[in-house]
Design a protein around this motif. Sequence first.
Motif, PDB file in Angstrom:
ATOM      1  N   SER A 364      18.475 -38.012  25.262  1.00 27.17           N
ATOM      2  CA  SER A 364      19.662 -37.423  25.985  1.00 27.17           C
ATOM      3  C   SER A 364      19.970 -36.176  25.274  1.00 27.17           C
ATOM      4  O   SER A 364      20.210 -35.071  25.510  1.00 27.17           O
ATOM      5  N   VAL A 365      19.840 -36.335  23.638  1.00 22.56           N
ATOM      6  CA  VAL A 365      20.167 -35.276  22.729  1.00 22.56           C
ATOM      7  C   VAL A 365      18.950 -34.145  22.973  1.00 22.56           C
ATOM      8  O   VAL A 365      18.959 -32.999  22.755  1.00 22.56           O
ATOM      9  N   ARG A 366      17.653 -34.449  23.052  1.00 17.19           N
ATOM     10  CA  ARG A 366      16.377 -33.860  22.983  1.00 17.19           C
ATOM     11  C   ARG A 366      16.482 -33.029  24.433  1.00 17.19           C
ATOM     12  O   ARG A 366      16.170 -32.221  24.628  1.00 17.19           O
ATOM     13  N   LYS A 367      17.199 -33.470  25.280  1.00 16.60           N
ATOM     14  CA  LYS A 367      17.262 -32.961  26.678  1.00 16.60           C
ATOM     15  C   LYS A 367      18.423 -31.954  26.832  1.00 16.60           C
ATOM     16  O   LYS A 367      18.688 -31.566  27.811  1.00 16.60           O
ATOM     17  N   ARG A 368      19.238 -32.222  25.731  1.00 12.41           N
ATOM     18  CA  ARG A 368      20.489 -31.293  25.712  1.00 12.41           C
ATOM     19  C   ARG A 368      21.533 -31.660  26.776  1.00 12.41           C
ATOM     20  O   ARG A 368      22.147 -30.950  27.305  1.00 12.41           O
ATOM     21  N   LYS A 369      21.471 -32.938  26.985  1.00  6.16           N
ATOM     22  CA  LYS A 369      22.571 -33.532  27.946  1.00  6.16           C
ATOM     23  C   LYS A 369      23.760 -33.850  27.112  1.00  6.16           C
ATOM     24  O   LYS A 369      24.956 -34.028  27.498  1.00  6.16           O
ATOM     25  N   THR A 372      26.304 -32.707  19.979  1.00  8.50           N
ATOM     26  CA  THR A 372      27.541 -32.871  19.453  1.00  8.50           C
ATOM     27  C   THR A 372      28.514 -31.529  19.126  1.00  8.50           C
ATOM     28  O   THR A 372      27.896 -30.543  18.934  1.00  8.50           O
ATOM     29  N   GLY A 373      29.669 -31.671  19.501  1.00  8.85           N
ATOM     30  CA  GLY A 373      30.612 -30.786  19.435  1.00  8.85           C
ATOM     31  C   GLY A 373      30.592 -29.745  20.631  1.00  8.85           C
ATOM     32  O   GLY A 373      31.084 -28.843  20.586  1.00  8.85           O
ATOM     33  N   ARG A 374      29.791 -30.251  21.928  1.00  6.00           N
ATOM     34  CA  ARG A 374      29.865 -29.340  22.716  1.00  6.00           C
ATOM     35  C   ARG A 374      30.190 -30.199  24.043  1.00  6.00           C
ATOM     36  O   ARG A 374      30.052 -31.605  23.990  1.00  6.00           O
ATOM     37  N   GLU A 375      30.329 -29.571  25.205  1.00  2.00           N
ATOM     38  CA  GLU A 375      30.526 -30.332  26.358  1.00  2.00           C
ATOM     39  C   GLU A 375      29.493 -30.877  26.936  1.00  2.00           C
ATOM     40  O   GLU A 375      28.191 -30.110  26.991  1.00  2.00           O
ATOM     41  N   SER A 376      29.252 -32.125  27.630  1.00  2.00           N
ATOM     42  CA  SER A 376      28.095 -32.891  27.940  1.00  2.00           C
ATOM     43  C   SER A 376      27.595 -32.072  29.325  1.00  2.00           C
ATOM     44  O   SER A 376      28.267 -31.257  29.764  1.00  2.00           O
ATOM     45  N   PHE A 383      31.234 -34.691  23.620  1.00  2.00           N
ATOM     46  CA  PHE A 383      30.736 -35.550  22.421  1.00  2.00           C
ATOM     47  C   PHE A 383      30.972 -34.834  21.183  1.00  2.00           C
ATOM     48  O   PHE A 383      30.773 -33.559  21.035  1.00  2.00           O
ATOM     49  N   ILE A 384      31.184 -35.701  20.106  1.00  2.00           N
ATOM     50  CA  ILE A 384      31.110 -35.461  18.639  1.00  2.00           C
ATOM     51  C   ILE A 384      30.774 -36.587  17.735  1.00  2.00           C
ATOM     52  O   ILE A 384      31.265 -37.644  17.967  1.00  2.00           O
TER      53      ILE A 384
END
Length: 439
Positions: A364-369, A372-376, A383-384
């Motif tokens: 999910s991180v690789r797909k930018r879903k 950290t520190g951003r709206e999902s 998420f942080i």
Amino acid sequence: SLFKLLWMDTEVLVVGGAAAGLSIASCLQKGGVSCIVLEKFPKCGDMWRSRYHRLHLHDIKRECHLPHLDMPSDYPTYPTRLQFASYLDSYAEQLKIPVKQHHKVISAVFDESASVWTVSAEDTSTKATTLRKFKCKHLVIANGIYNDPRIPKFTNQEQYQGLTVHSANYSNGGDLGLKDKKVLVVGFGNSGAEISIDLVEHGAHPTILQRSPVSVMPRWLIGAIQSLRYIIEPIIYVPFSYVLLPPMLIAVDVMLLMIGKFIYRDASHYNVALDWRPPLIRLILTFDPPLIDVGTMRCIRQRKTKVQRGTIKQFVGTHGVEFSDGTVEEYDAIVYATGYSPISGHAHFLEEKVCDTIGTGFDSVRKRKIITGRESSYPHLWFIWGRLQMIRDAAPGMALSIQKRLGHPTPAITKLRLIILYHFFTTLFVVLAILYWQF
């Protein structure tokens, strides 16, 4: 805004009252945003108190403090788990962060029409568990990057009759009665490496099972690089430093690789496989941090710790383990230092449709879903997570973004924006000067 608060408990609700949750809560409070932090343990530092007893922070103290409050000056360079736990307790108290302890979140439902979250939590502060509900506009998941212990499955695993424990539940070799016992530590990451030292110190005979090559760095070297960063930090104000930064990072990464290769040049003699990639590049590609050596390699060189390469093929009898190379050994205990399912804690209480949208894990991180520190990728859900320094740096910007979404006034110029403007105008000035000189 006042009308909305009459039927909402808070503007922002934070799940998790350890480092990440406290950091974002303190930044939100500073910006005038109301927030509530829900923490399942009795104290904010209890998660750290539950870790294996030998644990110290792997980064220097200056890298690990949270926003708005430094660690005590009498703390050592690498604080212990108990010292950091006490710091978290003190942080919540001194900054007057509204933390509701003994509150375990069991569900969070988003009303799309009203753009409001309803979060349900079990209050276990009394003998009779009570269900509490909270309404908020924005929900922040700050319950850690590693949530669910992961134990791999092997053939005939159920017939093993020795002690088995995951690193999440490991305390120390003395409490577990492992003196003079043969112990297999499955996994050669930071937890497995430090637990093997603890086993040696408590008179056990550990063997580390290494599945894949590792990147090993001595702690003093990482600490020196971290300390140097603060000395040269003013370099960001030097014109065109943003051009120099990438090659400088690559140079430092290659230097770390070469120094590590030299220090551990005899690693293959002790059956340790080292990764050929520089540690920072490897971290970016695999999300796998380098092994911070706090004495593991010394124990291996002194033959107090053995290293077995490969994987477990199957269990044999009541205490036997057959490895992928065909060798069979018997062990009195097995410690699974096999990590956790990363970024998965939210799946325990979010709705299925939300989890389907944002997913779990590093994929999910690789797909930018999930960043950290951003709206999902799901509205009003943030998420942080990350290293302590990463959390500290992400929290102020994240708080400003939430403030803006809620309609709170935000400063027109932040430190980051000021630096960007500085470099923009200095670059523009130099370019115009060169053009003027040429023509």
